[in-house]
Design a protein around this motif. Structure first.
Motif, PDB file in Angstrom:
ATOM      1  N   ILE A  68      10.467 129.517  27.389  1.00  0.00           N
ATOM      2  CA  ILE A  68      10.954 129.373  28.757  1.00  0.00           C
ATOM      3  C   ILE A  68      10.658 130.684  29.480  1.00  0.00           C
ATOM      4  CG2 ILE A  68      12.979 129.065  30.219  1.00  0.00           C
ATOM      5  CD1 ILE A  68      12.174 126.527  28.787  1.00  0.00           C
ATOM      6  N   ALA A  69      10.117 130.591  30.686  1.00  0.00           N
ATOM      7  CA  ALA A  69       9.686 131.776  31.430  1.00  0.00           C
ATOM      8  C   ALA A  69      10.844 132.744  31.681  1.00  0.00           C
ATOM      9  CB  ALA A  69       9.061 131.359  32.760  1.00  0.00           C
ATOM     10  N   SER A  70      10.521 134.021  31.641  1.00  0.00           N
ATOM     11  CA  SER A  70      11.483 135.082  31.962  1.00  0.00           C
ATOM     12  C   SER A  70      10.914 135.887  33.129  1.00  0.00           C
ATOM     13  CB  SER A  70      11.707 135.998  30.754  1.00  0.00           C
ATOM     14  OG  SER A  70      12.279 135.310  29.678  1.00  0.00           O
ATOM     15  N   PRO A  71      11.161 135.455  34.358  1.00  0.00           N
ATOM     16  CA  PRO A  71      10.567 136.161  35.499  1.00  0.00           C
ATOM     17  C   PRO A  71      11.042 137.609  35.581  1.00  0.00           C
ATOM     18  CG  PRO A  71      12.210 134.541  36.220  1.00  0.00           C
ATOM     19  CD  PRO A  71      11.987 134.312  34.780  1.00  0.00           C
TER      20      PRO A  71
ATOM     21  N   ALA B  60      11.555 141.309  37.579  1.00  0.00           N
ATOM     22  CA  ALA B  60      12.119 141.604  38.896  1.00  0.00           C
ATOM     23  C   ALA B  60      11.047 141.419  39.980  1.00  0.00           C
ATOM     24  CB  ALA B  60      12.677 143.023  38.926  1.00  0.00           C
ATOM     25  N   GLU B  61       9.838 141.887  39.708  1.00  0.00           N
ATOM     26  CA  GLU B  61       8.764 141.750  40.692  1.00  0.00           C
ATOM     27  C   GLU B  61       8.395 140.282  40.897  1.00  0.00           C
ATOM     28  OE1 GLU B  61       6.164 142.623  43.604  1.00  0.00           O
ATOM     29  OE2 GLU B  61       7.646 143.958  42.693  1.00  0.00           O
ATOM     30  N   GLU B  62       8.317 139.534  39.819  1.00  0.00           N
ATOM     31  CA  GLU B  62       8.012 138.101  39.940  1.00  0.00           C
ATOM     32  C   GLU B  62       9.117 137.370  40.709  1.00  0.00           C
ATOM     33  OE1 GLU B  62       5.364 137.498  35.853  1.00  0.00           O
ATOM     34  OE2 GLU B  62       7.552 137.284  35.808  1.00  0.00           O
ATOM     35  N   THR B  63      10.350 137.782  40.505  1.00  0.00           N
ATOM     36  CA  THR B  63      11.467 137.170  41.239  1.00  0.00           C
ATOM     37  C   THR B  63      11.331 137.431  42.733  1.00  0.00           C
ATOM     38  OG1 THR B  63      12.943 137.367  39.332  1.00  0.00           O
ATOM     39  CG2 THR B  63      13.976 137.141  41.501  1.00  0.00           C
TER      40      THR B  63
END
Length: 238
Positions: A81-84, A86-89
């Motif tokens: 399962i993806a773990s975004p 901080a930048e991706e968020t």
């Protein structure tokens, strides 16, 4: 004289497409309800066992989820399962701020009163979940509101993008949620829905931007949390 017995009704087994759709829905719901946290490993053999199907079917579902950004596939390690980050968020919210004001304008242009009522029913269910402090259901319905709005707006490509973005938002909330925060402030969906029902496009777009800004501001992007999970318990919960 023996009466004829009524013929037994047979239920056709699900097709491959139906089965994959059911597995996809189950995993997505578990993500939206925060039962499958970011970083959870999705072992093909275990999923095939749980859903009583083949690894090939599971692999197709994982590929679809990976295409939507919900699952990350790491060579020689498997699917997670993806773990975004901080930048991706931040990028997720930037994308949503670009897409969703346009979606509400498109939704209003459809003049679909039935879609408004379906969204209203969803908001009512969200309020009931909030009243009984059922956070998993509340978080899922909050994400579904945005997904359904995108679908009712009538652009399949945008709806597909929105599904992935809303799910990644749920994962980001799990990772970076300040404990006091909620996925959505309690009256914002209702205010947005009222603007949609009255076809006030500028106001709806403004409310959507405020809403997204509030969600992002509630996150603590400096402190991701980590949590292990039992795959069977997460996916088989009713």
């Amino acid at each position: 004289m023996i009466a004829n017995k009524p013929a037994r009704k047979t239920v056709a087994p699900p097709t491959g497409i139906e089965l994959r759709g059911a597995i996809y829905d189950r995993i997505l719901q578990a993500v939206l309800e925060h039962r499958l946290p970011p970083g959870t490993k999705l072992v093909e053999d275990r999923l095939a066992e749980l859903f009583e199907t083949s690894r090939a079917q599971v692999r197709d579902v994982l590929a679809r989820l990976a295409d939507e950004g919900v699952v990350t596939t790491i060579p020689n390690r498997g699917a997670f399962i993806a773990s975004p980050t901080a930048e991706e968020t931040r990028e997720v919210f930037e994308a949503r701020r670009l897409i969703e004001p346009a979606l509400v304008r498109r939704f209003i242009a459809q003049r679909d009163t039935e879609a408004v009522e379906r969204l209203r029913a969803l908001v009512e269910e969200e309020e009931k979940a909030r009243a009984r402090h059922d956070r998993p259901t509340m978080v899922r319905l909050s994400g579904e509101f945005h997904i359904r709005l995108a679908e009712y707006a009538g652009n399949r490509m945008l709806a597909r993008s929105m599904r992935g973005l809303a799910t990644l938002t749920c994962l980001a909330i799990f990772l970076y949620d300040a404990p006091h925060a909620t996925a959505c402030r309690e009256d914002e969906h209702e205010l947005l829905l009222n603007a949609l029902a009255r076809r006030r496009a500028d106001r709806a777009a403004e409310l959507m931007l405020e809403h997204l800004n509030h969600i992002e501001a509630s996150l603590d992007l400096k402190a991701p949390r980590d949590e292990a999970v039992d795959l069977a318990a997460a996916l088989m919960a009713r």
